[in-house]
Design a protein around this motif. Sequence first.
Motif, mmCIF file in Angstrom:
data_model
loop_
_atom_site.group_PDB
_atom_site.id
_atom_site.type_symbol
_atom_site.label_atom_id
_atom_site.label_comp_id
_atom_site.label_asym_id
_atom_site.label_seq_id
_atom_site.Cartn_x
_atom_site.Cartn_y
_atom_site.Cartn_z
ATOM 1 N N ILE A 391 0.824 -1.208 0.000
ATOM 2 C CA ILE A 391 0.000 0.000 0.000
ATOM 3 C C ILE A 391 0.860 1.261 0.000
ATOM 4 N N TYR A 392 1.827 1.312 0.908
ATOM 5 C CA TYR A 392 2.710 2.494 0.946
ATOM 6 C C TYR A 392 3.359 2.770 -0.407
ATOM 7 N N GLU A 393 3.804 1.702 -1.089
ATOM 8 C CA GLU A 393 4.549 1.941 -2.329
ATOM 9 C C GLU A 393 3.696 2.686 -3.346
ATOM 10 N N PHE A 394 2.376 2.433 -3.342
ATOM 11 C CA PHE A 394 1.501 3.163 -4.264
ATOM 12 C C PHE A 394 1.237 4.585 -3.761
ATOM 13 N N GLN A 395 1.259 4.780 -2.442
ATOM 14 C CA GLN A 395 1.158 6.142 -1.916
ATOM 15 C C GLN A 395 2.412 6.948 -2.277
ATOM 16 N N PHE A 396 3.573 6.318 -2.128
ATOM 17 C CA PHE A 396 4.832 6.979 -2.516
ATOM 18 C C PHE A 396 4.794 7.328 -4.010
ATOM 19 N N TYR A 397 4.372 6.369 -4.789
ATOM 20 C CA TYR A 397 4.388 6.513 -6.248
ATOM 21 C C TYR A 397 3.433 7.634 -6.689
ATOM 22 N N ARG A 398 2.229 7.640 -6.103
ATOM 23 C CA ARG A 398 1.252 8.677 -6.448
ATOM 24 C C ARG A 398 1.814 10.057 -6.105
ATOM 25 N N ALA A 399 2.409 10.163 -4.912
ATOM 26 C CA ALA A 399 2.972 11.449 -4.490
ATOM 27 C C ALA A 399 4.138 11.849 -5.388
ATOM 28 N N ALA A 400 4.994 10.889 -5.712
ATOM 29 C CA ALA A 400 6.169 11.186 -6.542
ATOM 30 C C ALA A 400 5.732 11.695 -7.915
ATOM 31 N N CYS A 401 4.724 11.056 -8.476
ATOM 32 C CA CYS A 401 4.277 11.445 -9.814
ATOM 33 C C CYS A 401 3.607 12.808 -9.790
ATOM 34 N N ARG A 402 2.899 13.110 -8.700
ATOM 35 C CA ARG A 402 2.334 14.461 -8.540
ATOM 36 C C ARG A 402 3.442 15.493 -8.460
ATOM 37 N N LEU A 403 4.439 15.205 -7.622
ATOM 38 C CA LEU A 403 5.562 16.140 -7.468
ATOM 39 C C LEU A 403 6.274 16.358 -8.798
ATOM 40 N N ALA A 404 6.330 15.295 -9.585
ATOM 41 C CA ALA A 404 7.024 15.398 -10.865
ATOM 42 C C ALA A 404 6.158 16.083 -11.920
#
Length: 477
Positions: A391-404
């Motif tokens: 679950i965390y990995e998709f939270q990290f990924y969603r946030a990273a892609c937003r930041l990018a």
Amino acid sequence: MAKIKVDLKTIYSTGKVTYQGKSLTLDDVVDLMRSSRDPAELKALWEGWHAVARPMRNEYGRLVGLANEGARELGYTDTGVLWRSWYDMPPDEFAQTVERLWTQLEPMYENLQCYVRARLNEKYGDAVQPRTGAIRADLLGDMWAQSWGNIYDLLAPKNADLGYDLTPSLVKQNYDAVKLARTAENFYTSIGFAPLPETFWSRSMLVRPRDREVDCHASAWDIDDKNDVRVKACFRVNADDFFTAHHELGHNFYQRAYQDQATLFKSGANDGFHEAVGDFAGLNALTPNYLKQLGLIDEVPGPQADIPYLLRMALDKVAFLPFAVIVDKWRWQVFAGEVTPDRYNDAWWALRTKYQGIVPPASRPSDAFDPGAKMHIASNIPYTRYFLADIYEFQFYRAACRLAGWSGPVNRCTIYGNEEVGARFQAMLRMGSSKPWPDALEAFTGERTLDASAVADYFAPLDRWLTDQNKGEKCGW
Ligand code: ASP
Ligand code: SER
Ligand code: ZN
């Protein structure tokens, strides 16, 4: 207790399966199960490996008793409560959190199980895999039926090509164990991490040695709380180990990120964070754009490849969810004394069937101890961490892609080479366990809770597609 632990681990890591006159290691068997499509062979391999765990049952029961004595001396009712106490909330609330997250994702899993079952039924016929009910555990391309990506070829949507096949590409490009690890390292350095120290390369074990028995289950180590980080693995050149290399190095980069914290804080924000770091890197590394940059695929496939891609990912990430829940659900019951040794195996299969919708290929011998056929049970390593990581990995990924500032389909996003996002990510990792985990999560994502919507959003287009494909099926089991 130390002796029992070593005995159990040794049974697991030295276990062999005799098949067609050959003595096979676990990694040989796992390799065969990736590609075999012969139900009789799969059953033999599956039963052969599960037989290895039979002698563990008594010692495992003694381990449970001793572990509980220790937990009680520390003020916990049993070892399960102790394990659930690591998450900055009361242990009961943690158990409820896991249940809540699983309940949110369960309908999507049921959709996937239903689709996979129908394709297996078409491939193998009613006698091997009925169209309704549970799925035979040995048909899913993985010894533990925990990730199903290896049977993607049986499940691929008609007229929609994934556009690549990672395992043969890796072979064709002459990858070996070192190149897998170098490639993973390259992802981390591209987002601003310092390269691994030279000692990583001279002291790690990346392939199975010929001259001795070793524990081949991939793991990552921090030897001196400073720079002597290492991986111990028996990599083979395939898509699974491409991902695992990113996973293991994630542990090492996390360890180095918090090396300046006080001793007590040199660990993950919680153990789920530790597992999620490398998985997050792996999510980025599997995207077609990135694989093209590595020269592993010739062309980035068009939009018609998105559903196949999401299906391929779901077979690993969605299929894994119920498995990652039940490994410790079983142990929580065992540590609490709700399940006694005579019922160990039945209770295990009750959970496997209820949550995963799978059954063994044939009825099990009365002295079977099938939980022991999984490394983390034999080695007494907690498992809920992998559920949290999923679950965390998709939270990290969603946030990273937003930041990018990513605006395309989320499954195509990669932050490869993005040092700005990398710096934010590293800021979270540097915190180690010096703050409660919601603070660490917030530092990178702005979120403070475990949130299954990141997984659900990522797979939403696939979930709709599966619903459509499953019309006329009797889903559930
Ligand atoms: N890759 C292994 C697994 O996750 C060990 C680890 O956690 O690094 O079981
Ligand atoms: N590496 C963990 C396992 O092998 C989670 O994927 O079970
Ligand atoms: Zn790990």
